[in-house]
Design a protein around this motif. Structure first.
Motif, PDB file in Angstrom:
ATOM      1  N   ILE A  23       0.852  -1.188   0.000  1.00  0.00           N
ATOM      2  CA  ILE A  23       0.000   0.000   0.000  1.00  0.00           C
ATOM      3  C   ILE A  23       0.884   1.232   0.000  1.00  0.00           C
ATOM      4  N   LYS A  24       0.650   2.146  -0.953  1.00  0.00           N
ATOM      5  CA  LYS A  24       1.394   3.406  -1.038  1.00  0.00           C
ATOM      6  C   LYS A  24       0.419   4.557  -0.863  1.00  0.00           C
ATOM      7  N   ARG A  25       0.568   5.295   0.245  1.00  0.00           N
ATOM      8  CA  ARG A  25      -0.297   6.447   0.484  1.00  0.00           C
ATOM      9  C   ARG A  25       0.199   7.666  -0.281  1.00  0.00           C
ATOM     10  N   SER A  26      -0.666   8.646  -0.429  1.00  0.00           N
ATOM     11  CA  SER A  26      -0.295   9.861  -1.157  1.00  0.00           C
ATOM     12  C   SER A  26       0.763  10.674  -0.428  1.00  0.00           C
ATOM     13  N   ASP A  27       0.900  10.486   0.907  1.00  0.00           N
ATOM     14  CA  ASP A  27       1.922  11.210   1.654  1.00  0.00           C
ATOM     15  C   ASP A  27       3.276  10.502   1.624  1.00  0.00           C
ATOM     16  N   GLY A  28       3.391   9.412   0.868  1.00  0.00           N
ATOM     17  CA  GLY A  28       4.657   8.711   0.719  1.00  0.00           C
ATOM     18  C   GLY A  28       4.846   7.519   1.624  1.00  0.00           C
ATOM     19  N   ALA A  29       3.997   7.349   2.641  1.00  0.00           N
ATOM     20  CA  ALA A  29       4.121   6.195   3.546  1.00  0.00           C
ATOM     21  C   ALA A  29       3.749   4.909   2.802  1.00  0.00           C
ATOM     22  N   THR A  30       4.517   3.829   3.033  1.00  0.00           N
ATOM     23  CA  THR A  30       4.260   2.548   2.393  1.00  0.00           C
ATOM     24  C   THR A  30       4.104   1.456   3.448  1.00  0.00           C
ATOM     25  N   PHE A  31       3.289   0.438   3.145  1.00  0.00           N
ATOM     26  CA  PHE A  31       3.025  -0.667   4.057  1.00  0.00           C
ATOM     27  C   PHE A  31       3.010  -1.959   3.249  1.00  0.00           C
ATOM     28  N   GLY A  32       3.759  -2.957   3.708  1.00  0.00           N
ATOM     29  CA  GLY A  32       3.806  -4.240   3.034  1.00  0.00           C
ATOM     30  C   GLY A  32       3.259  -5.348   3.918  1.00  0.00           C
ATOM     31  N   GLY A  88      -8.521   9.735   6.921  1.00  0.00           N
ATOM     32  CA  GLY A  88      -8.572   9.678   5.468  1.00  0.00           C
ATOM     33  C   GLY A  88      -7.228   9.526   4.795  1.00  0.00           C
ATOM     34  N   ARG A  89      -6.179   9.163   5.564  1.00  0.00           N
ATOM     35  CA  ARG A  89      -4.848   9.073   4.967  1.00  0.00           C
ATOM     36  C   ARG A  89      -4.715   7.882   4.015  1.00  0.00           C
ATOM     37  N   PHE A  90      -5.619   6.913   4.121  1.00  0.00           N
ATOM     38  CA  PHE A  90      -5.568   5.770   3.211  1.00  0.00           C
ATOM     39  C   PHE A  90      -6.537   5.907   2.041  1.00  0.00           C
ATOM     40  N   ASP A  91      -7.306   6.983   2.006  1.00  0.00           N
ATOM     41  CA  ASP A  91      -8.253   7.184   0.911  1.00  0.00           C
ATOM     42  C   ASP A  91      -7.492   7.344  -0.408  1.00  0.00           C
ATOM     43  N   GLY A  92      -7.839   6.548  -1.389  1.00  0.00           N
ATOM     44  CA  GLY A  92      -7.217   6.659  -2.702  1.00  0.00           C
ATOM     45  C   GLY A  92      -5.800   6.142  -2.778  1.00  0.00           C
ATOM     46  N   ALA A  93      -5.304   5.465  -1.736  1.00  0.00           N
ATOM     47  CA  ALA A  93      -3.931   4.953  -1.746  1.00  0.00           C
ATOM     48  C   ALA A  93      -3.769   3.888  -2.840  1.00  0.00           C
ATOM     49  N   GLU A  94      -2.563   3.802  -3.405  1.00  0.00           N
ATOM     50  CA  GLU A  94      -2.269   2.786  -4.421  1.00  0.00           C
ATOM     51  C   GLU A  94      -2.088   1.424  -3.752  1.00  0.00           C
ATOM     52  N   PHE A 112      -2.493  -7.598  -9.377  1.00  0.00           N
ATOM     53  CA  PHE A 112      -3.486  -6.538  -9.214  1.00  0.00           C
ATOM     54  C   PHE A 112      -2.782  -5.219  -8.958  1.00  0.00           C
ATOM     55  N   ALA A 113      -3.273  -4.161  -9.582  1.00  0.00           N
ATOM     56  CA  ALA A 113      -2.822  -2.801  -9.296  1.00  0.00           C
ATOM     57  C   ALA A 113      -4.043  -1.905  -9.335  1.00  0.00           C
ATOM     58  N   GLY A 114      -4.202  -1.100  -8.316  1.00  0.00           N
ATOM     59  CA  GLY A 114      -5.377  -0.244  -8.256  1.00  0.00           C
ATOM     60  C   GLY A 114      -5.296   0.703  -7.081  1.00  0.00           C
ATOM     61  N   THR A 115      -6.440   1.101  -6.568  1.00  0.00           N
ATOM     62  CA  THR A 115      -6.501   2.049  -5.461  1.00  0.00           C
ATOM     63  C   THR A 115      -7.515   1.573  -4.431  1.00  0.00           C
ATOM     64  N   GLU A 135     -10.973   1.582 -13.585  1.00  0.00           N
ATOM     65  CA  GLU A 135     -12.037   2.458 -13.093  1.00  0.00           C
ATOM     66  C   GLU A 135     -11.903   3.869 -13.653  1.00  0.00           C
ATOM     67  N   GLY A 136     -10.661   4.340 -13.805  1.00  0.00           N
ATOM     68  CA  GLY A 136     -10.456   5.688 -14.323  1.00  0.00           C
ATOM     69  C   GLY A 136     -10.997   5.884 -15.723  1.00  0.00           C
ATOM     70  N   LEU A 137     -11.107   4.787 -16.493  1.00  0.00           N
ATOM     71  CA  LEU A 137     -11.619   4.891 -17.855  1.00  0.00           C
ATOM     72  C   LEU A 137     -13.125   5.103 -17.876  1.00  0.00           C
ATOM     73  N   ASN A 138     -13.791   4.905 -16.734  1.00  0.00           N
ATOM     74  CA  ASN A 138     -15.231   5.152 -16.650  1.00  0.00           C
ATOM     75  C   ASN A 138     -15.555   6.612 -16.348  1.00  0.00           C
ATOM     76  N   GLN A 139     -14.526   7.403 -16.049  1.00  0.00           N
ATOM     77  CA  GLN A 139     -14.747   8.795 -15.691  1.00  0.00           C
ATOM     78  C   GLN A 139     -14.819   9.668 -16.947  1.00  0.00           C
ATOM     79  N   PRO A 140     -15.680  10.687 -16.951  1.00  0.00           N
ATOM     80  CA  PRO A 140     -15.769  11.585 -18.119  1.00  0.00           C
ATOM     81  C   PRO A 140     -14.436  12.304 -18.349  1.00  0.00           C
ATOM     82  N   LEU A 141     -14.039  12.399 -19.589  1.00  0.00           N
ATOM     83  CA  LEU A 141     -12.807  13.082 -19.955  1.00  0.00           C
ATOM     84  C   LEU A 141     -13.123  14.202 -20.941  1.00  0.00           C
ATOM     85  N   GLY A 142     -12.152  15.076 -21.103  1.00  0.00           N
ATOM     86  CA  GLY A 142     -12.335  16.175 -22.038  1.00  0.00           C
ATOM     87  C   GLY A 142     -12.789  17.451 -21.353  1.00  0.00           C
ATOM     88  N   ARG A 143     -12.898  18.512 -22.118  1.00  0.00           N
ATOM     89  CA  ARG A 143     -13.269  19.823 -21.585  1.00  0.00           C
ATOM     90  C   ARG A 143     -14.725  20.138 -21.892  1.00  0.00           C
TER      91      ARG A 143
END
Length: 294
Positions: A23-32, A88-94, A112-115, A135-143
């Motif tokens: 697990i890689k958090r957005s603040d750089g902390a990792t857990f194995g 919320g430090r684990f929200d959206g973690a890789e 597996f790779a995801g969030t 999952e990111g491909l299901n999100q609307p893209l463009g302007r």
């Protein structure tokens, strides 16, 4: 890393395999973690065996639907702290998962790779929803063609440098109420200067947490009362340091006058509206694309 050797091992009569999670958090902390009975090390990461971490079988799907799986683990202060989940430090973690030959970790395969999605806590355990990269491909893209700017202040599209004392302040909290309303001394900044901006906690239990600013009210003596849209999910005390970033309401006038950044404005302030397209000629007033009821 040898995928072929792992396949050959799986085709043998006796297999020595386990799962490893990173697990890689957005603040750089990792857990194995690993479900093996001894710690494993590869890629410079330690995968702990005494964390109580387990997972359901991976279920991959075709198309753009999300890969569905769940990870379950014990809440331990030296591994995953319940307070960090609440904050919320684990929200959206890789999240990454490998199938590993435990007596030769070079033989492994990334499965597996995801969030991390929704996290629930119950009876000293947590259960985390894992979302696949598709999952990111299901999100609307463009302007979208809107009058307001589509960029986020300071991002690559906006290109405005917020590391400027006129637009950013690192100051001490005078008082805080419900982790949502902060009183600070910020002389030199106008009323509502930080409205629609961002607050970041720089120390204490809530270090690294951010909140979107709903209101910024200036009072006598250079005092500002900052109210967030939502309370921070960890306690902030008087005397702690926070950072305030100036707010942008995404109007063309604000971009030009407050930030001097109109060259990077990502909206369309002069595009005609639907009511203008259906209007009839008139002798007075300006046909500038605005509302006909003004």
């Amino acid at each position: 890393m040898s995928k072929a050797a792992l396949i050959a091992h799986l085709q043998s009569d006796v297999t020595h395999v386990c799962q490893c999670w990173l697990i890689k958090r957005s603040d750089g902390a990792t857990f194995g973690f690993t479900d093996h009975d001894c710690p494993l090390v590869f890629d410079g990461k330690m995968f702990q065996a005494d964390s109580g971490m387990s997972a359901k079988a991976l279920q991959a799907s075709t198309g753009l639907s999300v890969d569905n799986t769940e990870a379950i683990g014990l809440l331990q202060s030296n591994v995953i702290d319940e307070a960090d989940i609440i904050a919320g430090r684990f929200d959206g973690a890789e999240v990454f998962n490998w199938l590993v030959q435990w007596d030769n970790v070079e033989n492994r395969q990334l499965r597996f790779a995801g969030t991390i999605g929704e996290i629930t806590r119950q009876s000293g355990q947590f259960m985390a929803e894992l979302r696949g990269v598709s999952e990111g491909l299901n999100q609307p893209l463009g302007r979208s063609y809107l009058r307001s700017c589509s960029a986020v202040l300071g991002d690559d599209d906006c290109a405005f440098n917020l590391n400027n004392a006129a637009y950013r302040a690192e100051i001490e909290v005078i008082s805080v109420e419900d982790n949502r309303t902060f009183t600070v001394a910020a002389p030199g900044f106008n009323d509502r200067w930080f409205e629609q901006g961002k607050l970041t906690v720089l120390d204490g239990d809530a270090e690294g947490l951010t909140g979107a600013i709903k209101h910024d009210r200036k009072e006598p003596g250079g005092i500002h009362v900052i109210t967030l849209w939502h309370p921070l999910r960890a306690a902030v005390q008087a005397g702690q340091e926070i950072r305030l970033d100036a707010g942008c309401d995404k109007r063309a006038e604000t971009c030009r006058q407050k930030f001097g950044n109109f060259v990077n404005f990502r909206g369309f302030p002069d595009i005609p509206g639907d009511d203008w397209m259906m209007s009839v000629p008139r002798a007075s007033g300006d046909d500038d694309g605005g509302s006909l009821t003004r």
